[in-house]
Design a protein around this motif. Structure first.
Motif, PDB file in Angstrom:
ATOM      1  N   ALA A  80    -110.340 -55.658  -7.833  1.00  0.00           N
ATOM      2  CA  ALA A  80    -111.192 -56.321  -6.840  1.00  0.00           C
ATOM      3  C   ALA A  80    -112.603 -55.746  -6.886  1.00  0.00           C
ATOM      4  N   GLU A  81    -113.570 -56.626  -6.699  1.00  0.00           N
ATOM      5  CA  GLU A  81    -114.960 -56.203  -6.559  1.00  0.00           C
ATOM      6  C   GLU A  81    -115.048 -55.204  -5.410  1.00  0.00           C
ATOM      7  N   GLY A  82    -115.795 -54.150  -5.607  1.00  0.00           N
ATOM      8  CA  GLY A  82    -115.946 -53.126  -4.583  1.00  0.00           C
ATOM      9  C   GLY A  82    -114.937 -51.995  -4.681  1.00  0.00           C
ATOM     10  N   SER A  83    -113.928 -52.137  -5.545  1.00  0.00           N
ATOM     11  CA  SER A  83    -112.972 -51.047  -5.749  1.00  0.00           C
ATOM     12  C   SER A  83    -113.722 -49.826  -6.267  1.00  0.00           C
ATOM     13  N   ILE A  84    -113.228 -48.648  -5.890  1.00  0.00           N
ATOM     14  CA  ILE A  84    -113.962 -47.423  -6.190  1.00  0.00           C
ATOM     15  C   ILE A  84    -113.132 -46.475  -7.039  1.00  0.00           C
ATOM     16  N   GLY A  85    -113.776 -45.941  -8.055  1.00  0.00           N
ATOM     17  CA  GLY A  85    -113.284 -44.778  -8.787  1.00  0.00           C
ATOM     18  C   GLY A  85    -114.037 -43.602  -8.194  1.00  0.00           C
ATOM     19  N   GLU A  89    -117.265 -56.285 -10.940  1.00  0.00           N
ATOM     20  CA  GLU A  89    -116.496 -57.455 -11.372  1.00  0.00           C
ATOM     21  C   GLU A  89    -115.167 -56.927 -11.893  1.00  0.00           C
ATOM     22  N   PRO A  90    -114.020 -57.416 -11.398  1.00  0.00           N
ATOM     23  CA  PRO A  90    -112.727 -56.861 -11.789  1.00  0.00           C
ATOM     24  C   PRO A  90    -112.577 -56.724 -13.300  1.00  0.00           C
ATOM     25  N   GLY A  91    -111.905 -55.654 -13.711  1.00  0.00           N
ATOM     26  CA  GLY A  91    -111.726 -55.417 -15.135  1.00  0.00           C
ATOM     27  C   GLY A  91    -110.942 -54.161 -15.421  1.00  0.00           C
ATOM     28  N   LYS A  92    -111.023 -53.741 -16.683  1.00  0.00           N
ATOM     29  CA  LYS A  92    -110.238 -52.600 -17.153  1.00  0.00           C
ATOM     30  C   LYS A  92    -111.116 -51.639 -17.941  1.00  0.00           C
TER      31      LYS A  92
END
Length: 103
Positions: free
Chosen positions: A33-38, A87-90
């Motif tokens: 999801a957009e906004g997810s944080i590492g 932007e969601p991704g890997k």
């Protein structure tokens, strides 16, 4: 396909070890999801990151940079770093030596 489990590391973020050896480890991080944080962190391992898909804003020490599919970079041992998913991704990360805390 990896025999290692998929482990949640934050809201909408998972990690899965893809392969490992005492000298090297390959790990996939999925940001759904957009906004997810590492979260900001550091470790003694040298890390290379390859952006397989998506778009991310990375903090590397006192600098920020935006990366997207096909980009790669190296994070030196001990450097504080983290990211925000734009932007969601890997991400595919390699660590040397292996991150025993991921096993």
């Amino acid at each position: 396909m990896s025999d290692y489990p998929i482990v949640p590391t934050g809201e909408h973020v998972t990690r899965q070890v893809l392969s490992d050896h005492p000298d090297l480890m390959v790990v996939a991080f999925r940001f759904e999801a957009e906004g997810s944080i590492g979260a900001l962190h550091d470790h003694p391992h040298v890390q290379s990151t390859y952006v397989e898909s998506g778009r991310f804003r990375f903090t590397l020490g006192d600098q920020e940079r935006e990366v997207s599919a096909g980009d790669s970079f190296v994070i030196p041992s001990g450097q504080t770093h983290g990211c925000v998913c734009l932007e969601p991704g890997k991400l595919v990360d390699c660590f040397t030596p292996r991150r025993d805390d991921f096993l």
